[in-house]
Design a protein around this motif. Sequence first.
Motif, PDB file in Angstrom:
ATOM      1  N   ILE A 191      -0.950  10.121  -8.941  1.00 20.13           N
ATOM      2  CA  ILE A 191      -1.685   9.564  -7.809  1.00 20.13           C
ATOM      3  C   ILE A 191      -2.237  10.711  -6.971  1.00 20.13           C
ATOM      4  N   GLY A 192      -3.517  10.668  -6.719  1.00 23.38           N
ATOM      5  CA  GLY A 192      -4.136  11.683  -5.892  1.00 23.38           C
ATOM      6  C   GLY A 192      -4.630  12.893  -6.656  1.00 23.38           C
ATOM      7  N   GLY A 210       0.703   4.845   0.668  1.00 23.84           N
ATOM      8  CA  GLY A 210      -0.144   4.399   1.769  1.00 23.84           C
ATOM      9  C   GLY A 210      -1.241   5.390   2.090  1.00 23.84           C
ATOM     10  N   ILE A 211      -0.926   6.688   1.999  1.00 18.54           N
ATOM     11  CA  ILE A 211      -1.941   7.716   2.249  1.00 18.54           C
ATOM     12  C   ILE A 211      -3.050   7.620   1.210  1.00 18.54           C
ATOM     13  N   TYR A 212      -2.648   7.400  -0.042  1.00 20.06           N
ATOM     14  CA  TYR A 212      -3.638   7.297  -1.116  1.00 20.06           C
ATOM     15  C   TYR A 212      -4.504   6.055  -0.931  1.00 20.06           C
ATOM     16  N   ALA A 213      -3.876   4.946  -0.509  1.00 20.51           N
ATOM     17  CA  ALA A 213      -4.648   3.723  -0.281  1.00 20.51           C
ATOM     18  C   ALA A 213      -5.682   3.942   0.821  1.00 20.51           C
ATOM     19  N   THR A 214      -5.299   4.661   1.849  1.00 22.12           N
ATOM     20  CA  THR A 214      -6.241   4.964   2.930  1.00 22.12           C
ATOM     21  C   THR A 214      -7.380   5.837   2.422  1.00 22.12           C
ATOM     22  N   SER A 264      -3.011  -3.979   4.463  1.00 22.46           N
ATOM     23  CA  SER A 264      -1.902  -4.866   4.124  1.00 22.46           C
ATOM     24  C   SER A 264      -1.524  -4.673   2.661  1.00 22.46           C
ATOM     25  N   ASN A 265      -0.260  -4.494   2.397  1.00 21.12           N
ATOM     26  CA  ASN A 265       0.291  -4.340   1.055  1.00 21.12           C
ATOM     27  C   ASN A 265      -0.373  -3.202   0.273  1.00 21.12           C
ATOM     28  N   PRO A 266      -0.272  -1.953   0.756  1.00 19.08           N
ATOM     29  CA  PRO A 266      -0.880  -0.811   0.050  1.00 19.08           C
ATOM     30  C   PRO A 266      -0.401  -0.637  -1.394  1.00 19.08           C
ATOM     31  N   ARG A 323      -3.658  -1.678  -8.379  1.00 12.93           N
ATOM     32  CA  ARG A 323      -4.907  -2.189  -8.962  1.00 12.93           C
ATOM     33  C   ARG A 323      -5.918  -1.065  -9.167  1.00 12.93           C
ATOM     34  N   ALA A 324      -5.933  -0.095  -8.233  1.00 13.81           N
ATOM     35  CA  ALA A 324      -6.889   1.011  -8.338  1.00 13.81           C
ATOM     36  C   ALA A 324      -6.600   1.890  -9.542  1.00 13.81           C
ATOM     37  N   LEU A 325      -5.362   1.901 -10.022  1.00 10.36           N
ATOM     38  CA  LEU A 325      -4.990   2.743 -11.157  1.00 10.36           C
ATOM     39  C   LEU A 325      -5.337   2.105 -12.496  1.00 10.36           C
TER      40      LEU A 325
END
Length: 347
Positions: A3-4, A83-87, A96-98, A104-106
Amino acid sequence: GLIGSEVPGGVGGLISNEPEGGWQPGGYTWLIAAIIQGCISYPFHDPVLTDRTFLSRPSTMIASFTIGGFIAMVFIILFSIVGIYATYRTGEVSISNPPAKVARALGSTAFAFINLVMMTSSMSTLDSTFTSASKLIALEFGGWFKLPGDDREERGPLKLNDIANIGSAHILVARGTIVFLAVVGTLYLYVDQSSISGTTVSGTMVMGLGPPVWLLIFWKYNSTPGAGDGWRQAPLAFIFSWTTGAIFGIMYTLNGRKVGGVPAIMQNYAVGDGSGAIFLGWNIMGHCLCFAACLVGFLINQYVWQLPTLDAEPTREHPVTGERIPTPGYEQVAMAAAKKEIKVAHI
């Protein structure tokens, strides 16, 4: 990849990333609240921990809890990277619900795998939860009623090894408890789907479990069998503490989970900043009152509603070897019990 990994600078760049307008305040507020719950009350309501606590030697148990607790804290803090990655991916600070959005993004494969991990981890908790609840209702509460199969003359909680008095009615009640708990527990998802509520709401609801458990560390038993110089049984220490915690938990669940539109009494006790201010303040005040309620209940049982004093167990575990050794003052009782076991084994 990780991630990231696509972020300029990799994972390190992700951690140092800051959205436009900055982060919302309150990170340290949530961290302090988590430490309070994690050290005082939260572990005692988790059946995964409580059911497995006494399976090993005391020294092993303490080491496991200490090392495992530290590792868990590290992973919980690292989980904030989600959460940082979702932002970073959405550009939004309040999401809501990161975890679900990041999964889903992965891609679909990673999303399915993460769902599998979440399900297996939750099943390990549900297994112990269902077992504990069914034992509580069917055996401990059910033992006070004359259910078919229970041939005892006296009423009282049944033990797991009391097979002769556990009938099909007890098993039916246990299975009904599991079904009821599964249905009612699932219905709460219609009220709140936030993943953080799984710890904040439940942790606040059970804050009263901690004080009576910590009281046991200092408990004074009779110096010798029947000496009467130990502390008296104190069920009110548990009842008062648990009831106080449940009241605070219900009030927080109904009114205090959001900063706006909550009763003034909850706003007045907010501590820190951000969305977790009420959560932290409510937990500080609630834990303090739970300790006070536990002490009041203990004193009532010692001086007003006086119950019998308690003898210690005749034997205790050696903290290193795990071998059963006589408790000081109870050597004769331990020796008599050992002789009885040897006699039974030779029959």
